[in-house]
Design an enzyme around this catalytic site. Sequence first.
Site, mmCIF file in Angstrom:
data_model
loop_
_atom_site.group_PDB
_atom_site.id
_atom_site.type_symbol
_atom_site.label_atom_id
_atom_site.label_comp_id
_atom_site.label_asym_id
_atom_site.label_seq_id
_atom_site.Cartn_x
_atom_site.Cartn_y
_atom_site.Cartn_z
ATOM 1 N N PRO A 39 0.817 -1.214 0.000
ATOM 2 C CG PRO A 39 -0.676 -1.540 1.712
ATOM 3 C CD PRO A 39 0.623 -2.022 1.180
ATOM 4 C CD GLU A 40 4.050 2.629 -3.638
ATOM 5 O OE1 GLU A 40 4.153 3.728 -4.206
ATOM 6 O OE2 GLU A 40 4.608 1.602 -4.062
#
Length: 277
Positions: free
Chosen positions: A2-3
Amino acid sequence: MPELPEVEVVRKDLERDVVGKRVKEVDVRLPRIIRRHAAKKEFTSRLIGRKISKVDRRGKYILLSLDSGDVLVMHLGMSGHVERTTGRKALEKHTHAIIKFQVGGELRFVDMRQFGELFVTGGDEIAGVKELQHIAIDPLEDSFTWQHFSESLASRRTKLKALLMDQKFISGLGNIYSDEILWASGLRHDRASDTLSAQEVRRLYRAMQEVLQEGVRFRGVTLEDETYKDLYGKTGEMQDHLKVYGREGQPCRRCRTPIERARWSNRSTYYCPQCQV
DNA sequence: GTTTAACCCTGCACGC
DNA sequence: TGCGTGCAGGGTTAAA
């Protein structure tokens, strides 16, 4: 992994779905996932009976404000996701914490590699929290202007990719999106940050907005061996729109040159040796 | 100020 | 088939 776009998708879903819900019960199945409290009891007691009033994001951290003034802070690490479900569904493997609501199901924090974390802190203490205080400006914020970006770039002398991934410089970018942004702006990962022309800075700035917004629009990247899902268990679609990441040996979508992979402190960087300069 | 390495952990590929 | 070993993967932090 996750960014910013993945975390923003989760934030938006949470905002729509759990604001106004009151916590009935908290089940911490893996205490070490609660990073800032020796005793998980304090974590649970500060949550139980509280209503979630809003959901913010700072970098890759999700902040759930409670009506007590406390804030539940959540980081998905590398392999984490949040599942919104009824209590009846069988527990997914690696479910480390469950927040049950008085009405309307529960939230489950699932993280295979256990790099994620959860903790509760006072709303007035949040500015001093070690994990959050260094987080730099968000690239999707209005105050992140071209001028601001240009000046910060010039003030540093580092390789571009290291800088883009530095959460103290800009928040929210990780390995995938920084590669995509650099490809979109036609700049190499190892280009020194203080050598960019005004035009190149502008291209980088614009690419950042476009790639990140595209990431949010396609609801994030879910790679084959990875676990990112949205609140409802759906995978993202951005992986089908990636231009360089994971495409070693395949032709560049701009100039057909085979994409190369460089190793940089045990991490992969994908780039086109021809059209990124 | 910048760069590098190690750590956190699990799953999986590989060799025997 | 089963077992043991080694390592990838990203973010953070400590050390160089």
